[in-house]
Design a protein around this motif. Structure first.
Motif, PDB file in Angstrom:
ATOM      1  N   ARG A  42       0.785  -1.235   0.000  1.00 39.42           N
ATOM      2  CA  ARG A  42       0.000   0.000   0.000  1.00 39.42           C
ATOM      3  C   ARG A  42       0.816   1.283   0.000  1.00 39.42           C
ATOM      4  NH1 ARG A  42      -4.519  -1.887   4.515  1.00 39.42           N
ATOM      5  NH2 ARG A  42      -5.527  -3.494   3.227  1.00 39.42           N
ATOM      6  N   HIS A  43       2.062   1.200   0.419  1.00 40.65           N
ATOM      7  CA  HIS A  43       2.900   2.395   0.521  1.00 40.65           C
ATOM      8  C   HIS A  43       4.083   2.293  -0.435  1.00 40.65           C
ATOM      9  CE1 HIS A  43       0.875   3.875   4.228  1.00 40.65           C
ATOM     10  NE2 HIS A  43       0.653   2.580   4.413  1.00 40.65           N
ATOM     11  N   GLU A  44       4.560   3.428  -0.928  1.00 38.81           N
ATOM     12  CA  GLU A  44       5.666   3.459  -1.874  1.00 38.81           C
ATOM     13  C   GLU A  44       6.995   3.249  -1.139  1.00 38.81           C
ATOM     14  OE1 GLU A  44       5.368   6.979  -4.235  1.00 38.81           O
ATOM     15  OE2 GLU A  44       3.423   6.429  -5.074  1.00 38.81           O
ATOM     16  N   VAL A  45       7.166   2.018  -0.673  1.00 35.29           N
ATOM     17  CA  VAL A  45       8.364   1.648   0.082  1.00 35.29           C
ATOM     18  C   VAL A  45       9.417   1.057  -0.852  1.00 35.29           C
ATOM     19  CG1 VAL A  45       9.278   0.182   1.917  1.00 35.29           C
ATOM     20  CG2 VAL A  45       7.044   1.260   2.188  1.00 35.29           C
ATOM     21  N   THR A  46       9.011   0.112  -1.694  1.00 39.60           N
ATOM     22  CA  THR A  46       9.945  -0.556  -2.600  1.00 39.60           C
ATOM     23  C   THR A  46       9.891   0.006  -4.013  1.00 39.60           C
ATOM     24  OG1 THR A  46       8.337  -2.282  -3.167  1.00 39.60           O
ATOM     25  CG2 THR A  46       9.773  -2.694  -1.271  1.00 39.60           C
ATOM     26  N   THR A  47       8.916   0.856  -4.292  1.00 41.68           N
ATOM     27  CA  THR A  47       8.802   1.476  -5.605  1.00 41.68           C
ATOM     28  C   THR A  47       8.128   2.833  -5.446  1.00 41.68           C
ATOM     29  OG1 THR A  47       8.126   1.114  -7.905  1.00 41.68           O
ATOM     30  CG2 THR A  47       6.556   0.471  -6.188  1.00 41.68           C
ATOM     31  N   SER A  48       7.880   3.511  -6.562  1.00 44.57           N
ATOM     32  CA  SER A  48       7.208   4.807  -6.546  1.00 44.57           C
ATOM     33  C   SER A  48       6.278   4.892  -7.745  1.00 44.57           C
ATOM     34  CB  SER A  48       8.221   5.951  -6.607  1.00 44.57           C
ATOM     35  OG  SER A  48       8.884   5.953  -7.862  1.00 44.57           O
ATOM     36  N   LEU A  49       5.370   5.863  -7.718  1.00 45.69           N
ATOM     37  CA  LEU A  49       4.456   6.048  -8.836  1.00 45.69           C
ATOM     38  C   LEU A  49       5.228   6.294 -10.126  1.00 45.69           C
ATOM     39  CD1 LEU A  49       1.555   6.357  -9.887  1.00 45.69           C
ATOM     40  CD2 LEU A  49       1.665   8.770  -9.235  1.00 45.69           C
ATOM     41  N   GLU A  50       6.297   7.100 -10.051  1.00 45.19           N
ATOM     42  CA  GLU A  50       7.073   7.378 -11.258  1.00 45.19           C
ATOM     43  C   GLU A  50       7.744   6.118 -11.791  1.00 45.19           C
ATOM     44  OE1 GLU A  50      10.353  10.482 -13.114  1.00 45.19           O
ATOM     45  OE2 GLU A  50       9.867  10.578 -10.964  1.00 45.19           O
ATOM     46  N   THR A  51       8.298   5.299 -10.915  1.00 47.50           N
ATOM     47  CA  THR A  51       8.945   4.065 -11.360  1.00 47.50           C
ATOM     48  C   THR A  51       7.942   3.127 -12.005  1.00 47.50           C
ATOM     49  OG1 THR A  51      10.629   4.222  -9.625  1.00 47.50           O
ATOM     50  CG2 THR A  51      10.279   2.060 -10.612  1.00 47.50           C
ATOM     51  N   VAL A  52       6.747   3.042 -11.427  1.00 47.31           N
ATOM     52  CA  VAL A  52       5.698   2.185 -11.984  1.00 47.31           C
ATOM     53  C   VAL A  52       5.338   2.629 -13.397  1.00 47.31           C
ATOM     54  CG1 VAL A  52       3.248   1.601 -11.794  1.00 47.31           C
ATOM     55  CG2 VAL A  52       4.716   1.450  -9.777  1.00 47.31           C
ATOM     56  N   ILE A  53       5.099   3.932 -13.578  1.00 50.68           N
ATOM     57  CA  ILE A  53       4.674   4.438 -14.886  1.00 50.68           C
ATOM     58  C   ILE A  53       5.814   4.373 -15.897  1.00 50.68           C
ATOM     59  CG2 ILE A  53       3.922   6.530 -16.099  1.00 50.68           C
ATOM     60  CD1 ILE A  53       2.192   7.171 -13.663  1.00 50.68           C
ATOM     61  N   GLU A  54       7.034   4.684 -15.472  1.00 44.66           N
ATOM     62  CA  GLU A  54       8.182   4.588 -16.373  1.00 44.66           C
ATOM     63  C   GLU A  54       8.379   3.150 -16.842  1.00 44.66           C
ATOM     64  OE1 GLU A  54      12.993   5.590 -16.496  1.00 44.66           O
ATOM     65  OE2 GLU A  54      11.897   5.641 -14.586  1.00 44.66           O
ATOM     66  N   THR A  55       8.293   2.193 -15.924  1.00 44.75           N
ATOM     67  CA  THR A  55       8.447   0.780 -16.274  1.00 44.75           C
ATOM     68  C   THR A  55       7.344   0.341 -17.223  1.00 44.75           C
ATOM     69  OG1 THR A  55       9.494   0.319 -14.136  1.00 44.75           O
ATOM     70  CG2 THR A  55       8.613  -1.554 -15.349  1.00 44.75           C
ATOM     71  N   ALA A  56       6.103   0.729 -16.920  1.00 42.31           N
ATOM     72  CA  ALA A  56       4.976   0.367 -17.789  1.00 42.31           C
ATOM     73  C   ALA A  56       5.180   0.916 -19.195  1.00 42.31           C
ATOM     74  CB  ALA A  56       3.676   0.886 -17.192  1.00 42.31           C
ATOM     75  N   SER A  57       5.669   2.151 -19.284  1.00 44.68           N
ATOM     76  CA  SER A  57       5.901   2.762 -20.596  1.00 44.68           C
ATOM     77  C   SER A  57       6.940   1.987 -21.398  1.00 44.68           C
ATOM     78  CB  SER A  57       6.352   4.212 -20.424  1.00 44.68           C
ATOM     79  OG  SER A  57       6.672   4.796 -21.672  1.00 44.68           O
ATOM     80  N   LYS A  58       8.005   1.579 -20.743  1.00 40.61           N
ATOM     81  CA  LYS A  58       9.075   0.854 -21.427  1.00 40.61           C
ATOM     82  C   LYS A  58       8.614  -0.519 -21.918  1.00 40.61           C
ATOM     83  CE  LYS A  58      12.964   3.014 -18.990  1.00 40.61           C
ATOM     84  NZ  LYS A  58      14.057   2.807 -18.015  1.00 40.61           N
ATOM     85  N   LEU A  59       7.596  -1.085 -21.266  1.00 37.25           N
ATOM     86  CA  LEU A  59       7.162  -2.443 -21.590  1.00 37.25           C
ATOM     87  C   LEU A  59       5.897  -2.492 -22.440  1.00 37.25           C
ATOM     88  CD1 LEU A  59       7.876  -3.996 -18.087  1.00 37.25           C
ATOM     89  CD2 LEU A  59       9.137  -4.437 -20.199  1.00 37.25           C
ATOM     90  N   THR A  60       5.290  -1.333 -22.708  1.00 38.06           N
ATOM     91  CA  THR A  60       4.096  -1.277 -23.552  1.00 38.06           C
ATOM     92  C   THR A  60       4.500  -0.954 -24.979  1.00 38.06           C
ATOM     93  OG1 THR A  60       2.819  -0.426 -21.667  1.00 38.06           O
ATOM     94  CG2 THR A  60       1.828  -0.214 -23.846  1.00 38.06           C
ATOM     95  N   LYS A  61       4.036  -1.751 -25.931  1.00 45.08           N
ATOM     96  CA  LYS A  61       4.393  -1.486 -27.324  1.00 45.08           C
ATOM     97  C   LYS A  61       3.696  -0.219 -27.813  1.00 45.08           C
ATOM     98  CE  LYS A  61       0.826  -4.024 -29.878  1.00 45.08           C
ATOM     99  NZ  LYS A  61       0.566  -5.134 -30.814  1.00 45.08           N
ATOM    100  N   SER A  62       4.216   0.418 -28.851  1.00 41.67           N
ATOM    101  CA  SER A  62       3.595   1.610 -29.408  1.00 41.67           C
ATOM    102  C   SER A  62       2.184   1.271 -29.882  1.00 41.67           C
ATOM    103  CB  SER A  62       4.422   2.143 -30.581  1.00 41.67           C
ATOM    104  OG  SER A  62       3.878   3.347 -31.072  1.00 41.67           O
ATOM    105  N   GLY A  63       1.204   2.028 -29.396  1.00 42.09           N
ATOM    106  CA  GLY A  63      -0.189   1.730 -29.688  1.00 42.09           C
ATOM    107  C   GLY A  63      -0.819   0.779 -28.698  1.00 42.09           C
ATOM    108  N   GLY A  64       0.005   0.200 -27.823  1.00 43.70           N
ATOM    109  CA  GLY A  64      -0.519  -0.680 -26.788  1.00 43.70           C
ATOM    110  C   GLY A  64      -1.121   0.109 -25.638  1.00 43.70           C
ATOM    111  N   LYS A  65      -1.779  -0.583 -24.717  1.00 41.91           N
ATOM    112  CA  LYS A  65      -2.500   0.076 -23.639  1.00 41.91           C
ATOM    113  C   LYS A  65      -1.912  -0.243 -22.269  1.00 41.91           C
ATOM    114  CE  LYS A  65      -6.816   0.114 -26.245  1.00 41.91           C
ATOM    115  NZ  LYS A  65      -8.211  -0.372 -26.341  1.00 41.91           N
ATOM    116  N   MET A  66      -2.040   0.729 -21.377  1.00 42.18           N
ATOM    117  CA  MET A  66      -1.652   0.559 -19.980  1.00 42.18           C
ATOM    118  C   MET A  66      -2.832   1.002 -19.126  1.00 42.18           C
ATOM    119  SD  MET A  66      -0.505   2.676 -17.191  1.00 42.18           S
ATOM    120  CE  MET A  66       0.594   2.512 -15.791  1.00 42.18           C
ATOM    121  N   THR A  67      -3.265   0.165 -18.193  1.00 48.24           N
ATOM    122  CA  THR A  67      -4.372   0.528 -17.311  1.00 48.24           C
ATOM    123  C   THR A  67      -3.926   0.458 -15.866  1.00 48.24           C
ATOM    124  OG1 THR A  67      -5.201  -1.754 -17.392  1.00 48.24           O
ATOM    125  CG2 THR A  67      -6.214  -0.175 -18.884  1.00 48.24           C
ATOM    126  N   MET A  68      -4.455   1.396 -15.078  1.00 48.30           N
ATOM    127  CA  MET A  68      -4.050   1.541 -13.683  1.00 48.30           C
ATOM    128  C   MET A  68      -5.263   1.844 -12.819  1.00 48.30           C
ATOM    129  SD  MET A  68      -1.602   4.546 -12.078  1.00 48.30           S
ATOM    130  CE  MET A  68      -0.056   3.747 -12.461  1.00 48.30           C
TER     131      MET A  68
END
Length: 227
Positions: A127-153
């Protein structure tokens, strides 16, 4: 479907159920990645509506073990693959391999002080950003989503500005938004966001979703979703 959970370790909530149903799942082609998988509930729920392969990542060994046992219990080993590790290491792991859909139910609270953390270590990490952060989550998702692909949160409405700013920064364009309310006379306490990698600017706001009606019982839309 049987999903292993524990009141002393971790129990999933409506957030995970909402995320699984909100996500536009690839049906015939493509593959899915779920970040911060916990006990694997999101991949398991999504597997009911698509036959496409699903990878999950979880940093806590106990939750990863619960997810693996649930996958075996429901005979989903051929479709769902769970990984134990830190999501920030995934881009190096997958390299140029990209996903059609990336989902995430991340830690919500950016509280730094231990005084605001849960006594339960597993809940604190979830529940808390202890081992990660919102920015790390979104940056990682961006790197792993193909162009035109979708990310949901799924997240909290009070972090929505941060979510939009970070998504834009990492080339994820917000395309769908839905607010979830406990009741009609209450403020929204959950937000669902879909973004498209390298997408054009155009945001659609969906009708509000209510969990309880005026009588204090579950709404029909909630009952249809859960049961």
């Amino acid at each position: 479907m049987q999903i292993i959970q524990s009141s002393s370790v971790f129990s999933y909530s409506i957030d995970a159920v909402l995320l699984a149903h909100f996500s536009a799942l690839p049906k015939k082609r493509g593959k899915i990645l779920d970040l911060c998988s916990g006990n694997g509930v999101v991949p398991l729920l999504m597997s009911r509506y698509t036959t496409r392969p699903i990878d999950g990542i979880e940093i806590q060994p106990k939750l990863h073990d619960m997810a693996m046992r649930s996958i075996r219990l429901n005979d989903k080993q051929a479709q769902i693959m769970m990984h134990l590790g830190d999501l920030k290491d995934l881009p190096d792991h997958y390299k140029n391999d990209k996903f059609d859909l990336v989902t995430v139910n991340p830690p919500y609270f950016d509280t730094v002080s231990d005084a605001h953390h849960n006594l339960n270590e597993h809940l604190t990490i979830a529940r808390h950003e202890v081992t990660t952060s919102l920015e790390t989550v979104i940056e990682t998702a961006s790197k792993l989503t193909k162009s035109g692909g979708k990310m949901t949160m799924v997240h909290r409405p009070d972090r929505l500005v941060d979510i939009f700013m970070l998504m834009r920064h990492y080339k994820l364009e917000p395309k769908r938004l839905q607010l979830v309310y406990p009741k009609r006379d209450k403020e929204a306490n959950i937000v669902l966001v879909e973004a498209v990698r390298d997408g054009k600017r155009a945001l659609k706001v969906l009708p509000p979703f209510y969990v309880f009606n005026d009588k204090g019982t579950y709404t029909e839309e909630y009952l249809r979703l859960v049961y």
